[in-house]
Write a protein that holds these residues in place. Structure first.
Motif, PDB file in Angstrom:
ATOM      1  N   GLN A  74       0.854  -1.178   0.000  1.00 19.28           N
ATOM      2  CA  GLN A  74       0.000   0.000   0.000  1.00 19.28           C
ATOM      3  C   GLN A  74       0.895   1.234   0.000  1.00 19.28           C
ATOM      4  OE1 GLN A  74      -2.429  -0.367   3.483  1.00 19.28           O
ATOM      5  NE2 GLN A  74      -3.905  -1.708   2.472  1.00 19.28           N
ATOM      6  N   LEU A  75       0.394   2.312  -0.577  1.00 19.72           N
ATOM      7  CA  LEU A  75       1.157   3.555  -0.669  1.00 19.72           C
ATOM      8  C   LEU A  75       0.394   4.658   0.049  1.00 19.72           C
ATOM      9  CD1 LEU A  75       3.708   4.792  -2.023  1.00 19.72           C
ATOM     10  CD2 LEU A  75       2.213   5.523  -3.849  1.00 19.72           C
ATOM     11  N   LYS A  76       1.068   5.339   0.966  1.00 24.67           N
ATOM     12  CA  LYS A  76       0.486   6.475   1.688  1.00 24.67           C
ATOM     13  C   LYS A  76       1.357   7.694   1.429  1.00 24.67           C
ATOM     14  CE  LYS A  76      -1.372   4.085   5.747  1.00 24.67           C
ATOM     15  NZ  LYS A  76      -1.303   4.036   7.213  1.00 24.67           N
ATOM     16  N   VAL A  77       0.728   8.810   1.162  1.00 28.10           N
ATOM     17  CA  VAL A  77       1.453  10.064   0.983  1.00 28.10           C
ATOM     18  C   VAL A  77       1.023  10.996   2.109  1.00 28.10           C
ATOM     19  CG1 VAL A  77       1.915  12.009  -0.553  1.00 28.10           C
ATOM     20  CG2 VAL A  77       1.517   9.739  -1.506  1.00 28.10           C
ATOM     21  N   ASP A  78       1.982  11.423   2.919  1.00 24.12           N
ATOM     22  CA  ASP A  78       1.746  12.311   4.065  1.00 24.12           C
ATOM     23  C   ASP A  78       0.697  11.750   5.020  1.00 24.12           C
ATOM     24  OD1 ASP A  78       3.640  14.190   3.346  1.00 24.12           O
ATOM     25  OD2 ASP A  78       2.233  15.256   2.039  1.00 24.12           O
ATOM     26  N   GLY A  79       0.703  10.435   5.233  1.00 25.57           N
ATOM     27  CA  GLY A  79      -0.212   9.819   6.189  1.00 25.57           C
ATOM     28  C   GLY A  79      -1.649   9.780   5.731  1.00 25.57           C
ATOM     29  N   GLY A  80      -1.901  10.036   4.471  1.00 25.92           N
ATOM     30  CA  GLY A  80      -3.262  10.019   3.945  1.00 25.92           C
ATOM     31  C   GLY A  80      -3.779   8.600   3.758  1.00 25.92           C
ATOM     32  N   LEU A  87       4.154  -4.810  -6.817  1.00 23.36           N
ATOM     33  CA  LEU A  87       5.582  -4.498  -6.777  1.00 23.36           C
ATOM     34  C   LEU A  87       6.057  -3.899  -8.096  1.00 23.36           C
ATOM     35  CD1 LEU A  87       8.161  -4.661  -5.073  1.00 23.36           C
ATOM     36  CD2 LEU A  87       8.550  -6.924  -6.032  1.00 23.36           C
ATOM     37  N   GLY A  88       5.473  -4.311  -9.213  1.00 19.73           N
ATOM     38  CA  GLY A  88       5.879  -3.797 -10.522  1.00 19.73           C
ATOM     39  C   GLY A  88       5.554  -2.332 -10.730  1.00 19.73           C
ATOM     40  N   GLU A  89       4.410  -1.887 -10.192  1.00 27.37           N
ATOM     41  CA  GLU A  89       4.024  -0.483 -10.383  1.00 27.37           C
ATOM     42  C   GLU A  89       4.466   0.419  -9.237  1.00 27.37           C
ATOM     43  OE1 GLU A  89      -0.160  -0.835 -10.948  1.00 27.37           O
ATOM     44  OE2 GLU A  89      -0.588  -1.129  -8.828  1.00 27.37           O
ATOM     45  N   LEU A  90       5.108  -0.150  -8.228  1.00 28.58           N
ATOM     46  CA  LEU A  90       5.540   0.626  -7.059  1.00 28.58           C
ATOM     47  C   LEU A  90       6.502   1.764  -7.402  1.00 28.58           C
ATOM     48  CD1 LEU A  90       5.613   0.991  -3.948  1.00 28.58           C
ATOM     49  CD2 LEU A  90       7.513  -0.611  -3.943  1.00 28.58           C
ATOM     50  N   PRO A  91       7.605   1.518  -8.139  1.00 31.33           N
ATOM     51  CA  PRO A  91       8.545   2.626  -8.386  1.00 31.33           C
ATOM     52  C   PRO A  91       7.929   3.808  -9.135  1.00 31.33           C
ATOM     53  CG  PRO A  91       9.569   0.530  -8.921  1.00 31.33           C
ATOM     54  CD  PRO A  91       8.135   0.256  -8.657  1.00 31.33           C
ATOM     55  N   ALA A  92       7.093   3.528 -10.119  1.00 30.67           N
ATOM     56  CA  ALA A  92       6.471   4.614 -10.884  1.00 30.67           C
ATOM     57  C   ALA A  92       5.517   5.412  -9.999  1.00 30.67           C
ATOM     58  CB  ALA A  92       5.730   4.041 -12.092  1.00 30.67           C
ATOM     59  N   ARG A  93       4.747   4.743  -9.153  1.00 29.04           N
ATOM     60  CA  ARG A  93       3.812   5.437  -8.277  1.00 29.04           C
ATOM     61  C   ARG A  93       4.556   6.247  -7.214  1.00 29.04           C
ATOM     62  NH1 ARG A  93      -1.243   2.636  -7.500  1.00 29.04           N
ATOM     63  NH2 ARG A  93      -1.657   4.161  -5.878  1.00 29.04           N
ATOM     64  N   VAL A  94       5.669   5.711  -6.719  1.00 29.94           N
ATOM     65  CA  VAL A  94       6.450   6.451  -5.716  1.00 29.94           C
ATOM     66  C   VAL A  94       7.063   7.698  -6.339  1.00 29.94           C
ATOM     67  CG1 VAL A  94       8.555   6.361  -4.327  1.00 29.94           C
ATOM     68  CG2 VAL A  94       6.910   4.513  -4.185  1.00 29.94           C
ATOM     69  N   ARG A  95       7.597   7.569  -7.546  1.00 24.63           N
ATOM     70  CA  ARG A  95       8.202   8.740  -8.207  1.00 24.63           C
ATOM     71  C   ARG A  95       7.153   9.806  -8.512  1.00 24.63           C
ATOM     72  NH1 ARG A  95      13.568   8.132  -9.891  1.00 24.63           N
ATOM     73  NH2 ARG A  95      13.260   9.830 -11.345  1.00 24.63           N
ATOM     74  N   SER A  96       5.950   9.387  -8.885  1.00 21.77           N
ATOM     75  CA  SER A  96       4.899  10.380  -9.127  1.00 21.77           C
ATOM     76  C   SER A  96       4.437  11.010  -7.802  1.00 21.77           C
ATOM     77  CB  SER A  96       3.722   9.746  -9.865  1.00 21.77           C
ATOM     78  OG  SER A  96       3.046   8.823  -9.038  1.00 21.77           O
ATOM     79  N   ALA A  97       4.442  10.236  -6.709  1.00 20.30           N
ATOM     80  CA  ALA A  97       4.069  10.791  -5.406  1.00 20.30           C
ATOM     81  C   ALA A  97       5.127  11.771  -4.902  1.00 20.30           C
ATOM     82  CB  ALA A  97       3.870   9.664  -4.393  1.00 20.30           C
ATOM     83  N   GLN A  98       6.384  11.536  -5.300  1.00 18.35           N
ATOM     84  CA  GLN A  98       7.447  12.466  -4.919  1.00 18.35           C
ATOM     85  C   GLN A  98       7.317  13.779  -5.674  1.00 18.35           C
ATOM     86  OE1 GLN A  98      10.970  10.112  -5.689  1.00 18.35           O
ATOM     87  NE2 GLN A  98      11.379   9.946  -3.494  1.00 18.35           N
ATOM     88  N   MET A 123      12.832  -2.544  -1.339  1.00 18.91           N
ATOM     89  CA  MET A 123      13.950  -1.588  -1.342  1.00 18.91           C
ATOM     90  C   MET A 123      14.727  -1.671  -2.654  1.00 18.91           C
ATOM     91  SD  MET A 123      15.479  -1.898   2.503  1.00 18.91           S
ATOM     92  CE  MET A 123      16.762  -0.709   2.227  1.00 18.91           C
ATOM     93  N   ASP A 124      14.992  -2.886  -3.115  1.00 17.69           N
ATOM     94  CA  ASP A 124      15.742  -3.079  -4.352  1.00 17.69           C
ATOM     95  C   ASP A 124      14.993  -2.508  -5.543  1.00 17.69           C
ATOM     96  OD1 ASP A 124      17.945  -4.149  -5.876  1.00 17.69           O
ATOM     97  OD2 ASP A 124      16.557  -5.706  -6.576  1.00 17.69           O
ATOM     98  N   SER A 125      13.697  -2.739  -5.579  1.00 25.66           N
ATOM     99  CA  SER A 125      12.884  -2.227  -6.694  1.00 25.66           C
ATOM    100  C   SER A 125      12.918  -0.699  -6.732  1.00 25.66           C
ATOM    101  CB  SER A 125      11.451  -2.729  -6.537  1.00 25.66           C
ATOM    102  OG  SER A 125      10.613  -2.134  -7.473  1.00 25.66           O
ATOM    103  N   LEU A 126      12.845  -0.070  -5.563  1.00 23.54           N
ATOM    104  CA  LEU A 126      12.878   1.395  -5.518  1.00 23.54           C
ATOM    105  C   LEU A 126      14.249   1.945  -5.902  1.00 23.54           C
ATOM    106  CD1 LEU A 126      10.830   2.004  -2.258  1.00 23.54           C
ATOM    107  CD2 LEU A 126      10.114   2.498  -4.588  1.00 23.54           C
TER     108      LEU A 126
END
Length: 142
Positions: A74-80, A87-98, A123-126
Motif C-alpha cells: 500500500q502507498l500512503k502520501v503524508d499519512g493520507g 511491486l511492478g508499479e511501485l517505483p512509478a507510483r512512488v516517483r509520481s508521489a514524490q 527496497m531493491d525495486s525502488l
C-alpha cells in the motif's frame, strides 16, 4: 663381509632418522618476535553501525510504503489514505508521489510477520528505479 655391510646399513638408517630441530626452532622464534612486534601496530577497523533516533523535525512530505502481513503493498502520501498496488508499479507510483523531487524521503513500514526478503525486494525495486532516500520505519519499545 656380510657383517660389515649390515653394520654400515644400520648406521645409515640411524643417521637418516635424526632430524635437526635447531633451524626449525630458530625460524619459529623469529616469527614469534615479528608477530609480537607487529601486533600492536595493527589497527582494528571501526564499524559505524546505524542507530535509531528521532529526527530533529519531520520532513514536509513523506511517502510511505506499507507491507501488510499478507505481503500486499500500500502507498500512503503524508499519512493520507492508503492505495493498494503491486511491486511492478511501485517505483512509478512512488516517483509520481514524490512530484519530481528526489529528496522526498520514502519510508518502508512492514508488519512484524513479513519475511525480510519481501522488504529487501521493495527496497531493491525502488533503488533500481533511482529513488534515492529510502528508509525503514522502526517501532521503538515493545
Amino acid at each position: 663381509m656380510a657383517s660389515v655391510s649390515a653394520r654400515s646399513g644400520s648406521r645409515r638408517r640411524r643417521g637418516l632418522s635424526e632430524i635437526n630441530m635447531v633451524p626449525f626452532i630458530d625460524v619459529m622464534l623469529v616469527l614469534l618476535i615479528i608477530f609480537m612486534v607487529s601486533a600492536p601496530l595493527i589497527t582494528t577497523g571501526v564499524v559505524d553501525l546505524p542507530s535509531v533516533g528521532r529526527a530533529a523535525q519531520r520532513a514536509p512530505k513523506v511517502v510511505e510504503v506499507v507491507i501488510g502481513s499478507d505481503e500486499k503493498l500500500q502507498l500512503k502520501v503524508d499519512g493520507g489514505d492508503a492505495s493498494g498496488l503491486t511491486l511492478g508499479e511501485l517505483p512509478a507510483r512512488v516517483r509520481s508521489a514524490q512530484g519530481g523531487d528526489a529528496q522526498v524521503p520514502v519510508v518502508i513500514s512492514a508488519d512484524r510477520n513479513v519475511k525480510y526478503d519481501q522488504v529487501v525486494k521493495v527496497m531493491d525495486s525502488l533503488q533500481r528505479q533511482g529513488v534515492q532516500r529510502v528508509g525503514l520505519s522502526v517501532k521503538q519499545g515493545g
